[in-house]
Structure formats: structure tokens, C-alpha cells
Design an enzyme around this catalytic site. Sequence first.
Site, PDB file in Angstrom:
ATOM      1  N   SER A  60       0.826  -1.213   0.000  1.00 21.83           N
ATOM      2  CA  SER A  60       0.000   0.000   0.000  1.00 21.83           C
ATOM      3  C   SER A  60       0.852   1.252   0.000  1.00 21.83           C
ATOM      4  O   SER A  60       0.373   2.339  -0.358  1.00 21.83           O
ATOM      5  CB  SER A  60      -0.915   0.005   1.224  1.00 21.83           C
ATOM      6  OG  SER A  60      -0.168  -0.227   2.411  1.00 21.83           O
ATOM      7  N   ASP A  98       5.067  -7.236   2.965  1.00 19.66           N
ATOM      8  CA  ASP A  98       4.472  -7.712   1.716  1.00 19.66           C
ATOM      9  C   ASP A  98       5.523  -8.162   0.716  1.00 19.66           C
ATOM     10  O   ASP A  98       6.581  -7.517   0.576  1.00 19.66           O
ATOM     11  CB  ASP A  98       3.671  -6.587   1.052  1.00 19.66           C
ATOM     12  CG  ASP A  98       2.194  -6.641   1.379  1.00 19.66           C
ATOM     13  OD1 ASP A  98       1.697  -7.727   1.729  1.00 19.66           O
ATOM     14  OD2 ASP A  98       1.530  -5.597   1.270  1.00 19.66           O
ATOM     15  N   LYS A 126       3.922 -11.586   3.491  1.00 18.40           N
ATOM     16  CA  LYS A 126       2.542 -11.729   3.060  1.00 18.40           C
ATOM     17  C   LYS A 126       2.475 -11.942   1.558  1.00 18.40           C
ATOM     18  O   LYS A 126       3.141 -11.234   0.794  1.00 18.40           O
ATOM     19  CB  LYS A 126       1.703 -10.509   3.462  1.00 18.40           C
ATOM     20  CG  LYS A 126       0.215 -10.640   3.087  1.00 18.40           C
ATOM     21  CD  LYS A 126      -0.640  -9.638   3.815  1.00 18.40           C
ATOM     22  CE  LYS A 126      -0.499  -8.251   3.266  1.00 18.40           C
ATOM     23  NZ  LYS A 126      -0.951  -8.130   1.853  1.00 18.40           N
ATOM     24  N   GLU A 195      -9.788  -9.430   2.603  1.00 24.57           N
ATOM     25  CA  GLU A 195     -10.079  -8.042   2.241  1.00 24.57           C
ATOM     26  C   GLU A 195     -11.335  -7.961   1.386  1.00 24.57           C
ATOM     27  O   GLU A 195     -11.485  -8.671   0.398  1.00 24.57           O
ATOM     28  CB  GLU A 195      -8.898  -7.426   1.488  1.00 24.57           C
ATOM     29  CG  GLU A 195      -9.129  -5.977   1.111  1.00 24.57           C
ATOM     30  CD  GLU A 195      -7.878  -5.259   0.619  1.00 24.57           C
ATOM     31  OE1 GLU A 195      -7.984  -4.077   0.244  1.00 24.57           O
ATOM     32  OE2 GLU A 195      -6.796  -5.883   0.609  1.00 24.57           O
TER      33      GLU A 195
END
Length: 279
Positions: A60, A98, A126, A195
Amino acid sequence: MYTSAPTDANAQEKRKAWTVPMLADAKRDGRRLVMLTAYDAGFARTMDAAGIDVVLVGDSLGMVVQGHNSTLPVATADIVYHTACVARGLSKALLVADLPFQSDATPERALDAATALLQAGAAMVKIEGAGHKLDVIRFLVEREIPVCAHLGLTPQSVLRLGGYKLQGRDDVTANKLRGDARAVAQAGAALLVLECVPTGLAGAITADLAIPTIGIGAGPHCDGQVLVLHDLLGVNSGHRRPKFVKDFLAQGGSVEGAFRAYADDVRSGAFPDASHSYD
């Protein structure tokens, strides 16, 4: 029954540093997990002081830090850099990083990227998706690299999905998502982010699995919650604010207060409520 952890300074000093096995312990004991994204040492240090359990260096950062329209331009080197920064600010929280777009396209590429992230200070990586990613998860876990899976809306799939949309609306896609969740757990994932998934489906997946689920736009029945730092603080990232976002800065009165308010609301079950969830 879920319990709330104490947040006074003395209790925070006494709490243990999080480890990967403690995630499963939290689910077993009915303790909701509190996760936030961070990208630098200062915010990480404040999250640690506020009792945040898990900190994610998310891709993100491509959207909220670098100003891109998606997470796709983020490189492994970007995540490594920010992971090292965040790691310097943490002493208690578990640090997850991530694997960015296509860094996990093959098990070998994923191993190289994950090794760099763990060497930068992460305790877990992740990975978005299932399918061929199941081989990647197994490959990493067999080589002593803990993995957090990520299903539902997977931002690295934005081009295929045609945007950032709720996933699992109908029986076919819901059943596939539920099967994928079982598959990533069987492959060795120790944690699962869900999500933009309907509340009922996320609850069913959570009940299916022995590993904890972390929701973001997935309703109140997950084993924990995660938000992007900028969303929690009401910072304008240049992108549309999703329904599941809540500005905790007004509630908490300060940055650390916002983190504590978020943690308290997650642990008590007050967040997310119906207004921050999808039917």
C-alpha cells in the site's frame, strides 16, 4: 469470548514481544489481533507504545507514500527499505512485510525476496492469492519463512478484477474463496488477511480455519482487523475512501491516542460495525 488487553503503560512494558506461534495462541484464547500498516520508524515506535500487535509494511506504500494509482509499481527494494525502517521502531509488535507484485511469481523468486525482507527485520511475509501461490507458500514454509496469506480483494490483481471490488458475492465465488482459504492454511500459512469480503462469508472462513483471520472490510467476525495507517488517521491519500475505513484521529485526540482507540475498539468488538462492513 473475546477479551480486551490492558493498555496502561505498565502493562505495555510487561507484555511479551510477539512471535509467530503466539498468533495461533491468540485465536485459541479468543483474543482479537490488532494490525496496522507502517512505513517508518517513528510511526512504528508509536504503534508499539500503543499496544498494536502486528505491524504490516504493506505494498500500500505505493499508493499512500509514493503516490501511485495502484500497488503494482512497488519493487522489492522499496519494501526492504521500509521494512528496515519500521523494524528499528519496534520491540514488541510482530513485523510482517508484503511480497510485492511478481516478486512471488515463482518459488525461487519468492525465496530471494522473502530472505531479503527477513534480513531487513520482518518476521513473516505476506502473499496475495492462492492457485500457483500455494506452491510458493509451501516452498517458503519448508525453508523456515513464515507466511501470511491474503485473499478476497487482492490489490495486485486489480487489472484482472477491473478495480477494487467486493469479492465472494455469489455462491460460486464464495465457495471458491472458502476453498482457497482452506488451501492456503493447508499449504502452511500461519495467518490470513481477508479483504473486502461479505461479513457472513468472512465469518464462515474464520470458523473453518485453525489459523487466525485478519479482516479489512470483512466484517466483525474475523480474529483481528487491519487498517492502512493513512486511512486510520484520515490522511488524504488521493484515492476514494472505502466503506470500511474509519478516522480514529478525531476519536483518539492524538496519533498515539488514535492507535489506542483503534486497538480498544477492535478488541472490544466495537469496530468494525455494520456501517464499516459489507452484507
